[in-house]
Design a protein around this motif. Structure first.
Motif, PDB file in Angstrom:
ATOM      1  N   VAL A  29       0.835  -1.204   0.000  1.00  0.00           N
ATOM      2  CA  VAL A  29       0.000   0.000   0.000  1.00  0.00           C
ATOM      3  C   VAL A  29       0.867   1.249   0.000  1.00  0.00           C
ATOM      4  O   VAL A  29       0.588   2.214  -0.714  1.00  0.00           O
ATOM      5  CB  VAL A  29      -0.964  -0.017   1.205  1.00  0.00           C
ATOM      6  CG1 VAL A  29      -1.724   1.276   1.276  1.00  0.00           C
ATOM      7  CG2 VAL A  29      -1.928  -1.171   1.081  1.00  0.00           C
ATOM      8  N   ASN A  30       1.958   1.223   0.775  1.00  0.00           N
ATOM      9  CA  ASN A  30       2.870   2.369   0.753  1.00  0.00           C
ATOM     10  C   ASN A  30       3.409   2.583  -0.652  1.00  0.00           C
ATOM     11  O   ASN A  30       3.493   3.720  -1.135  1.00  0.00           O
ATOM     12  CB  ASN A  30       4.038   2.133   1.714  1.00  0.00           C
ATOM     13  CG  ASN A  30       3.603   2.280   3.150  1.00  0.00           C
ATOM     14  OD1 ASN A  30       2.654   3.003   3.433  1.00  0.00           O
ATOM     15  ND2 ASN A  30       4.267   1.585   4.046  1.00  0.00           N
ATOM     16  N   ALA A  65      -8.670   5.509 -11.256  1.00  0.00           N
ATOM     17  CA  ALA A  65      -9.308   4.208 -11.462  1.00  0.00           C
ATOM     18  C   ALA A  65      -8.319   3.052 -11.360  1.00  0.00           C
ATOM     19  O   ALA A  65      -8.492   2.152 -10.559  1.00  0.00           O
ATOM     20  CB  ALA A  65     -10.003   4.197 -12.820  1.00  0.00           C
ATOM     21  N   LEU A  67      -5.223   2.808 -10.243  1.00  0.00           N
ATOM     22  CA  LEU A  67      -4.508   2.649  -8.972  1.00  0.00           C
ATOM     23  C   LEU A  67      -5.456   2.238  -7.854  1.00  0.00           C
ATOM     24  O   LEU A  67      -5.080   1.472  -6.961  1.00  0.00           O
ATOM     25  CB  LEU A  67      -3.789   3.951  -8.618  1.00  0.00           C
ATOM     26  CG  LEU A  67      -2.644   3.736  -7.646  1.00  0.00           C
ATOM     27  CD1 LEU A  67      -1.585   2.864  -8.269  1.00  0.00           C
ATOM     28  CD2 LEU A  67      -2.037   5.043  -7.230  1.00  0.00           C
ATOM     29  N   VAL A  68      -6.707   2.732  -7.915  1.00  0.00           N
ATOM     30  CA  VAL A  68      -7.703   2.285  -6.929  1.00  0.00           C
ATOM     31  C   VAL A  68      -7.895   0.785  -7.053  1.00  0.00           C
ATOM     32  O   VAL A  68      -7.995   0.053  -6.064  1.00  0.00           O
ATOM     33  CB  VAL A  68      -9.040   3.029  -7.126  1.00  0.00           C
ATOM     34  CG1 VAL A  68     -10.091   2.494  -6.187  1.00  0.00           C
ATOM     35  CG2 VAL A  68      -8.857   4.504  -6.914  1.00  0.00           C
ATOM     36  N   LEU A  69      -7.897   0.319  -8.309  1.00  0.00           N
ATOM     37  CA  LEU A  69      -8.031  -1.115  -8.563  1.00  0.00           C
ATOM     38  C   LEU A  69      -6.844  -1.870  -7.970  1.00  0.00           C
ATOM     39  O   LEU A  69      -7.007  -2.921  -7.338  1.00  0.00           O
ATOM     40  CB  LEU A  69      -8.114  -1.344 -10.066  1.00  0.00           C
ATOM     41  CG  LEU A  69      -8.881  -2.568 -10.527  1.00  0.00           C
ATOM     42  CD1 LEU A  69     -10.321  -2.450 -10.140  1.00  0.00           C
ATOM     43  CD2 LEU A  69      -8.746  -2.726 -12.019  1.00  0.00           C
ATOM     44  N   VAL A  71      -4.985  -0.987  -5.440  1.00  0.00           N
ATOM     45  CA  VAL A  71      -5.109  -0.990  -3.985  1.00  0.00           C
ATOM     46  C   VAL A  71      -6.183  -1.985  -3.561  1.00  0.00           C
ATOM     47  O   VAL A  71      -6.029  -2.720  -2.594  1.00  0.00           O
ATOM     48  CB  VAL A  71      -5.435   0.429  -3.475  1.00  0.00           C
ATOM     49  CG1 VAL A  71      -5.664   0.409  -1.985  1.00  0.00           C
ATOM     50  CG2 VAL A  71      -4.315   1.373  -3.814  1.00  0.00           C
ATOM     51  N   PHE A  72      -7.270  -2.026  -4.350  1.00  0.00           N
ATOM     52  CA  PHE A  72      -8.361  -2.954  -4.051  1.00  0.00           C
ATOM     53  C   PHE A  72      -7.847  -4.390  -4.067  1.00  0.00           C
ATOM     54  O   PHE A  72      -8.080  -5.164  -3.139  1.00  0.00           O
ATOM     55  CB  PHE A  72      -9.466  -2.764  -5.096  1.00  0.00           C
ATOM     56  CG  PHE A  72     -10.637  -3.668  -4.911  1.00  0.00           C
ATOM     57  CD1 PHE A  72     -11.534  -3.442  -3.891  1.00  0.00           C
ATOM     58  CD2 PHE A  72     -10.841  -4.750  -5.745  1.00  0.00           C
ATOM     59  CE1 PHE A  72     -12.618  -4.275  -3.711  1.00  0.00           C
ATOM     60  CE2 PHE A  72     -11.912  -5.584  -5.569  1.00  0.00           C
ATOM     61  CZ  PHE A  72     -12.801  -5.345  -4.550  1.00  0.00           C
ATOM     62  N   VAL A  74      -4.726  -5.422  -3.813  1.00  0.00           N
ATOM     63  CA  VAL A  74      -3.748  -5.606  -2.736  1.00  0.00           C
ATOM     64  C   VAL A  74      -4.462  -5.860  -1.421  1.00  0.00           C
ATOM     65  O   VAL A  74      -4.109  -6.760  -0.648  1.00  0.00           O
ATOM     66  CB  VAL A  74      -2.842  -4.362  -2.624  1.00  0.00           C
ATOM     67  CG1 VAL A  74      -2.114  -4.376  -1.297  1.00  0.00           C
ATOM     68  CG2 VAL A  74      -1.859  -4.327  -3.755  1.00  0.00           C
ATOM     69  N   MET A  75      -5.537  -5.106  -1.186  1.00  0.00           N
ATOM     70  CA  MET A  75      -6.254  -5.283   0.072  1.00  0.00           C
ATOM     71  C   MET A  75      -7.008  -6.606   0.091  1.00  0.00           C
ATOM     72  O   MET A  75      -7.176  -7.223   1.137  1.00  0.00           O
ATOM     73  CB  MET A  75      -7.212  -4.119   0.302  1.00  0.00           C
ATOM     74  CG  MET A  75      -6.485  -2.844   0.669  1.00  0.00           C
ATOM     75  SD  MET A  75      -7.553  -1.427   0.661  1.00  0.00           S
ATOM     76  CE  MET A  75      -8.046  -1.371   2.339  1.00  0.00           C
ATOM     77  N   LEU A  76      -7.446  -7.042  -1.090  1.00  0.00           N
ATOM     78  CA  LEU A  76      -8.196  -8.294  -1.162  1.00  0.00           C
ATOM     79  C   LEU A  76      -7.304  -9.483  -0.842  1.00  0.00           C
ATOM     80  O   LEU A  76      -7.694 -10.384  -0.103  1.00  0.00           O
ATOM     81  CB  LEU A  76      -8.784  -8.446  -2.569  1.00  0.00           C
ATOM     82  CG  LEU A  76      -9.961  -9.389  -2.729  1.00  0.00           C
ATOM     83  CD1 LEU A  76     -11.138  -8.871  -1.957  1.00  0.00           C
ATOM     84  CD2 LEU A  76     -10.324  -9.516  -4.192  1.00  0.00           C
ATOM     85  N   GLY A  78      -4.479  -9.252   0.750  1.00  0.00           N
ATOM     86  CA  GLY A  78      -3.738  -9.003   1.981  1.00  0.00           C
ATOM     87  C   GLY A  78      -2.412  -8.323   1.696  1.00  0.00           C
ATOM     88  O   GLY A  78      -1.722  -8.642   0.731  1.00  0.00           O
ATOM     89  N   ASP A  79      -2.081  -7.356   2.544  1.00  0.00           N
ATOM     90  CA  ASP A  79      -0.863  -6.571   2.350  1.00  0.00           C
ATOM     91  C   ASP A  79       0.299  -7.313   2.991  1.00  0.00           C
ATOM     92  O   ASP A  79       0.663  -7.067   4.133  1.00  0.00           O
ATOM     93  CB  ASP A  79      -1.036  -5.188   2.980  1.00  0.00           C
ATOM     94  CG  ASP A  79       0.154  -4.318   2.673  1.00  0.00           C
ATOM     95  OD1 ASP A  79       0.916  -4.677   1.771  1.00  0.00           O
ATOM     96  OD2 ASP A  79       0.306  -3.293   3.345  1.00  0.00           O
ATOM     97  N   ARG A  81       3.887  -8.102   3.925  1.00  0.00           N
ATOM     98  CA  ARG A  81       5.125  -7.327   3.995  1.00  0.00           C
ATOM     99  C   ARG A  81       6.282  -8.253   3.664  1.00  0.00           C
ATOM    100  O   ARG A  81       6.749  -9.006   4.501  1.00  0.00           O
ATOM    101  CB  ARG A  81       5.316  -6.750   5.396  1.00  0.00           C
ATOM    102  CG  ARG A  81       4.437  -5.549   5.618  1.00  0.00           C
ATOM    103  CD  ARG A  81       4.502  -5.096   7.037  1.00  0.00           C
ATOM    104  NE  ARG A  81       3.777  -3.857   7.143  1.00  0.00           N
ATOM    105  CZ  ARG A  81       4.369  -2.678   7.220  1.00  0.00           C
ATOM    106  NH1 ARG A  81       5.674  -2.593   7.239  1.00  0.00           N
ATOM    107  NH2 ARG A  81       3.663  -1.575   7.314  1.00  0.00           N
TER     108      ARG A  81
END
Lengths: 176, 373
Positions: A29-30, A65, A67-69, A71-72, A74-76, A78-79, A81
């Motif tokens: 995410v960073n 759009a 980049l939101v995708l 992030v979506f 990545v969050m789905l 799991g982030d 590390r």
């Protein structure tokens, strides 16, 4: 320093700093947020070149759009590390530095070439090719129609590929 | 002779520059004041209208000691809940500002600003009214750029990062789910929104050189508002607007019933206040966009517009018309919120992708064919 060159430096710093952040920061995410900074910097540079239409399309499509995708997704999943090894980090930083050096080396020539082209062709005042979105669309669909269509075809191919892969996986799952 | 004429020209140029600077400052203030005031007032309006719909009185007890003692005026403020607004604002400012131990501190602090700033930036390009200088018509906006519509859509799309980063940095389950829902919702409805605007741009492009400018779109509605000539576009844009601003029936990102309070669950005090203002500011700016695109901007009735011959009175009236329309839109937003139940998340997604996007595409194709004929 002139105001415009100050702003130019600011946007360049955003681009390069954002790029550095993508490589150096931990966590997806960073990195994605650094990419956002970098994209906004590129959009700002396009603005300085009076390519207003291109700049806002850049912000809408990529920052708003795509980049939101990212992030979506990545969050789905799991982030995670991941800790990169020292060598790979070093290589990436070296790559970034090499890109910066290339930019610094070629930038005056590119700018000079751009100035020549612009003085030879249209003026940089509003009403030039890129300033008016109408003209932009006209050139996109006449002179640059073939590259445009090829880009569209490539995206279509990628989309079909994703669908095929996703369906294969699902079919495999139901069998198993 | 020459010296005199140059002096005169310089003088007039100086006065022109002064006037330009004055107007720029005035319009910047206007943009900030309109968005912030309406955001604040809509909080009160929300409570009052909701109370009205549910057959209650709403906030009518809060009183500030000295002000409430003013005859009539003080009572008016008290009965209409306007002092409640002040109390709520002070509450946000004066409460302890908590910083939970489990959050990602940097993004936790930055996220509220990311939610609010795009709203204020978009307010720059919205033409709140018109004025005339030497027979030239100008919009009352901070920046009158050629592609202000694109600018508004692009920058307001960035507002979702506030929600995403808030949910992610909170490092807690409910905000995380809220953030994911917010990002998915915004991506889906942005497409429908952009597609619904295209026919309008094409329509304006028939007569204007700069069809992507909000000002020329507003001017093109001199005869008929676009909500009459393009009702399907208006409907799709309105629905997408509800989704983009996270309002009920689309507020799956912060639905109290299943996510506590969604992406800002971990926030308190002034940081929560920023999200709150950002959300209502987004509604105000979104309503202004809708008014500019479909509701004839500053013209009071379809086919009517304030005449140039009235000078500055006309300018003030155009501004007031626009503000009245924003108020009406806010009422509409609140009305819908307290009337319709919330959609399930899968219903929101299927409405966006399976109904609005195809409908917007069909609408676009139909208008292309219509205009070609």
């Amino acid at each position: 320093m002139e105001m415009e060159s100050f702003i130019y430096c600011l946007f360049c710093a955003m681009c390069l700093g954002g790029g550095l952040g993508v490589l150096a920061l931990r966590g997806f995410v960073n990195s994605a947020m650094s990419m956002l900074v970098s994209m906004l910097g590129v959009a700002g540079l396009l603005l300085l070149m009076r390519a207003y239409f291109l700049a806002f399309i850049m912000v809408t499509v990529y920052a708003g759009a795509v980049l939101v995708l990212f992030v979506f997704v990545v969050m789905l999943i799991g982030d995670r590390r991941e800790d990169r090894s020292f060598l790979s980090k070093f290589m990436l930083l070296a790559l970034w530095a090499a890109m910066c050096a290339c930019l610094a080396f070629f930038e005056p020539q590119i700018t000079a070439a751009g100035m020549e082209a612009s003085s030879a062709g249209a003026s940089l005042e509003p009403g030039s090719i890129l300033a008016l979105s109408k003209n932009y669309g006209y050139f996109l669909f006449t002179k640059f129609l073939l590259p445009f269509e090829i880009a569209g075809l490539m995206l279509l191919a990628a989309m079909i590929g994703v669908i095929v892969i996703a369906r294969l996986k699902r079919a495999g799952n139901t069998k198993a | 002779m020459e010296a005199v004429s140059t002096a005169a020209i310089e003088g007039s140029a100086g006065a022109g520059a002064f006037l330009d600077a004055l107007l720029a400052v005035l319009f910047s203030l206007l943009a900030v004041v309109v968005v912030m005031t309406f955001a604040g007032l809509s909080v009160v309006a929300e409570r009052k209208v909701c109370a009205f719909i549910q057959g209650r009185y709403g906030p009518n007890r809060t009183a500030i000691p000295v002000v409430a003692a003013i005859p009539f005026f003080g009572n008016f403020l008290k009965k209409n809940g306007l002092m409640q607004l002040v109390a709520d604002g002070l509450k946000f400012l004066l409460k302890e500002d908590p910083l939970p131990g489990h959050v990602n501190k940097f993004w936790y602090m930055v996220a509220p600003a990311m939610a609010l700033s795009p709203v204020l930036i978009v307010a720059c390009v919205i033409p709140f009214g018109v004025y005339w200088i030497d027979g030239q018509i100008y919009p009352m906006s901070v920046a009158d750029i050629d592609i202000s519509l694109l600018f508004a859509l692009a920058v307001s799309a960035l507002g979702v990062y506030g929600a995403i980063m808030a949910g992610w940095s909170s490092n807690s389950k409910f905000p995380y789910i809220g953030a994911m829902r917010a990002s998915a919702e915004v991506i889906s409805y942005e497409i429908a929104m952009a597609l619904s605007v295209l026919p309008v741009v094409l329509w304006v492009g028939l007569s204007s050189q700069t069809p992507l400018s909000l000002f020329s779109i507003a001017q093109a509605q001199g005869n008929l508002w676009f909500c009459i000539t393009q009702p399907v576009s208006a409907l799709i844009f309105l629905v997408a607007l509800f989704a983009e601003t996270n309002r009920l029936p689309f507020d799956v990102a912060e639905s109290e019933t299943d996510l506590v309070s969604g992406y800002h669950t971990e926030y308190g005090s002034f940081k929560f206040g920023l999200f709150f203002v950002g959300e209502y500011g987004h509604i105000v700016v979104g309503s202004s966009l809708f008014i500019t695109l479909f509701l004839g901007a500053w013209s009071p009735f379809p086919g009517l517009s304030w005449p140039e011959s009235w000078g500055w009175i006309s300018a003030v009236l155009s501004l007031l018309t626009f503000l009245l329309k924003i108020a009406a839109m806010l009422f509409f937003f609140i009305w819908v919120r307290w009337t319709l139940p919330r959609f399930r998340y899968d219903q929101v997604m299927s409405l966006g992708w399976k109904r609005l996007v195809p409908l917007a595409l069909l609408n676009f194709a139909a208008y292309i064919i219509f205009m070609a004929i």
